[in-house]
Design a protein around this motif. Structure first.
Motif, PDB file in Angstrom:
ATOM      1  N   MET A  76      16.624  16.422  -2.184  1.00  0.00           N
ATOM      2  CA  MET A  76      15.593  17.396  -1.844  1.00  0.00           C
ATOM      3  C   MET A  76      16.103  18.377  -0.789  1.00  0.00           C
ATOM      4  O   MET A  76      15.531  18.542   0.268  1.00  0.00           O
ATOM      5  CB  MET A  76      14.335  16.690  -1.329  1.00  0.00           C
ATOM      6  N   SER A  77      17.214  19.022  -1.048  1.00  0.00           N
ATOM      7  CA  SER A  77      17.803  19.944  -0.080  1.00  0.00           C
ATOM      8  C   SER A  77      17.676  21.391  -0.535  1.00  0.00           C
ATOM      9  O   SER A  77      18.537  22.210  -0.296  1.00  0.00           O
ATOM     10  CB  SER A  77      19.268  19.595   0.142  1.00  0.00           C
ATOM     11  N   ASP A  78      16.554  21.714  -1.222  1.00  0.00           N
ATOM     12  CA  ASP A  78      16.399  23.026  -1.809  1.00  0.00           C
ATOM     13  C   ASP A  78      15.744  24.042  -0.876  1.00  0.00           C
ATOM     14  O   ASP A  78      15.493  25.175  -1.265  1.00  0.00           O
ATOM     15  CB  ASP A  78      15.585  22.935  -3.103  1.00  0.00           C
ATOM     16  N   LEU A  79      15.460  23.661   0.358  1.00  0.00           N
ATOM     17  CA  LEU A  79      14.914  24.616   1.302  1.00  0.00           C
ATOM     18  C   LEU A  79      15.976  25.635   1.694  1.00  0.00           C
ATOM     19  O   LEU A  79      17.164  25.358   1.635  1.00  0.00           O
ATOM     20  CB  LEU A  79      14.399  23.891   2.553  1.00  0.00           C
ATOM     21  N   ALA A  80      15.508  26.795   2.163  1.00  0.00           N
ATOM     22  CA  ALA A  80      16.433  27.869   2.519  1.00  0.00           C
ATOM     23  C   ALA A  80      16.876  27.764   3.977  1.00  0.00           C
ATOM     24  O   ALA A  80      17.181  28.765   4.612  1.00  0.00           O
ATOM     25  CB  ALA A  80      15.756  29.216   2.272  1.00  0.00           C
TER      26      ALA A  80
ATOM     27  N   LYS B  71      21.158  14.213  17.920  1.00  0.00           N
ATOM     28  CA  LYS B  71      20.460  13.386  16.931  1.00  0.00           C
ATOM     29  C   LYS B  71      18.956  13.594  17.042  1.00  0.00           C
ATOM     30  O   LYS B  71      18.260  13.809  16.037  1.00  0.00           O
ATOM     31  CB  LYS B  71      20.801  11.912  17.132  1.00  0.00           C
ATOM     32  N   ILE B  72      18.437  13.517  18.262  1.00  0.00           N
ATOM     33  CA  ILE B  72      16.999  13.651  18.473  1.00  0.00           C
ATOM     34  C   ILE B  72      16.528  15.062  18.134  1.00  0.00           C
ATOM     35  O   ILE B  72      15.476  15.247  17.506  1.00  0.00           O
ATOM     36  CB  ILE B  72      16.637  13.288  19.926  1.00  0.00           C
TER      37      ILE B  72
ATOM     38  N   ALA C 100      16.844  16.182  10.090  1.00  0.00           N
ATOM     39  CA  ALA C 100      17.497  16.755   8.916  1.00  0.00           C
ATOM     40  C   ALA C 100      17.751  15.682   7.859  1.00  0.00           C
ATOM     41  O   ALA C 100      17.548  15.899   6.660  1.00  0.00           O
ATOM     42  CB  ALA C 100      18.798  17.432   9.320  1.00  0.00           C
ATOM     43  N   ARG C 101      18.172  14.521   8.312  1.00  0.00           N
ATOM     44  CA  ARG C 101      18.428  13.431   7.382  1.00  0.00           C
ATOM     45  C   ARG C 101      17.132  12.893   6.770  1.00  0.00           C
ATOM     46  O   ARG C 101      17.029  12.679   5.560  1.00  0.00           O
ATOM     47  CB  ARG C 101      19.215  12.324   8.098  1.00  0.00           C
ATOM     48  N   LEU C 102      16.130  12.698   7.605  1.00  0.00           N
ATOM     49  CA  LEU C 102      14.852  12.171   7.140  1.00  0.00           C
ATOM     50  C   LEU C 102      14.192  13.111   6.126  1.00  0.00           C
ATOM     51  O   LEU C 102      13.598  12.665   5.139  1.00  0.00           O
ATOM     52  CB  LEU C 102      13.923  11.953   8.337  1.00  0.00           C
TER      53      LEU C 102
END
Length: 295
Positions: free
Chosen positions: A1-5, A280-281, A287-289
């Motif tokens: 689900m990485s289709d965001l711009a 990370k925070i 980004a991973r979540l």
């Protein structure tokens, strides 16, 4: 689900907790009484209720992305929600900066579950916000399970308000809002019954901070966002866990507009967080979540 711009390299941070407080036609997400109580609680008198276009500009100027949502509590409050479709469409116009979440009152049952599927599949919604105290339900109430089932299947996160809320604070009877619904231990049952559902426990969970830390430590898909409080007021055990056991599961959130990212980040800079944990925070965990970054 990485289709965001979104251009992750451009972003300095991802704020996972911001509120769409007003619709295009001026309809508020909450009643004036509850908005006023929230402003008192956060000492945020005079803050404007920004449009989503204005929110986008605010975050774009700061090279940040922001998750945007409202709260659907029509059953408990009788106050009509801001349209999830409107929020999704407004965020889509700013896909370089804004990430749309939806909110569905769990009292809507299977109709709510059908709506959730439609919002993700046809409107680009990336997650769902629940506020148990305002929506007047325990997260482990079985009426909400058809909704969770669809959210888990679709692979998007569910964000739950936990702990005390400024909404209704100081109003007689708390505006009818009961704090008991937002104990994070009720979300622990959800994490057991939906083991692949990615869950965010929103806020330092006063007075149940230790419960939230226990759930996030014990359940592999449970995260904590740090919104709603200035970092200078974080409980010491939250800082300790964020620096160690939960460094991959803690997320930057502001609660904009009642707390601005500028204020939050200025206080976070003074917090005793390890240099390797800060990015990370601020960005990497979110980004991973959100499926924007894969290992």
């Amino acid at each position: 689900m990485s289709d965001l711009a979104l251009d992750l390299d451009r972003l300095t941070a991802i704020d996972v907790h911001t509120h769409a407080e007003v619709s295009k036609d001026g309809h508020g997400a909450l009643s004036p009484e509850l908005f006023g109580a929230s402003a008192d609680y956060f000492k945020a008198h005079g803050h404007r209720q920004p449009t989503i276009d204005e929110m986008a500009e605010h975050y774009r100027e700061r090279r940040m992305a922001a998750v945007v949502f409202t709260v659907d509590a029509e059953h408990a409050t009788g106050h009509p929600r801001i349209s999830n479709e409107e929020i999704a469409e407004s965020c889509a116009a700013h896909a370089d900066t804004l990430i749309p979440f939806a909110s569905i009152d769990p009292h809507k049952g299977r109709a709510g579950a059908r709506e959730a599927r439609r919002l993700v599949e046809h409107h680009g919604v990336r997650g769902f916000k629940f506020h148990p105290s305002i929506q007047a339900f325990f997260p482990n109430d079985r009426m909400a399970y058809p909704l969770y089932e669809v959210i888990q299947e679709l692979g998007v996160p569910a964000l739950f308000h936990t702990g005390q809320t400024g909404i209704g604070a100081g109003v007689p009877g708390g505006g009818g809002i009961r704090l008991k619904y937002s104990n994070p231990l009720h979300v622990d049952d959800v994490a057991v019954d939906f083991p692949q559902l990615r869950i965010i426990l929103a806020h330092p969970s006063f007075p149940w901070q230790d419960e939230a830390l226990a759930v996030a430590t014990h359940k592999p898909h449970v995260y904590i966002d740090l919104s709603g409080w200035s970092p200078k007021y974080f409980p010491p055990q939250l800082v300790r866990y964020a620096n160690s056991l939960l460094q991959d599961k803690v997320l930057f959130g502001s609660d904009y507009p009642v707390i601005t990212p500028d204020r939050w980040l200025a206080d976070f800079e003074k917090l005793d967080i390890k240099p390797e944990v800060r990015p990370k925070i601020l960005k990497e965990n979110a980004a991973r979540l959100l499926g924007l970054l894969t290992d």
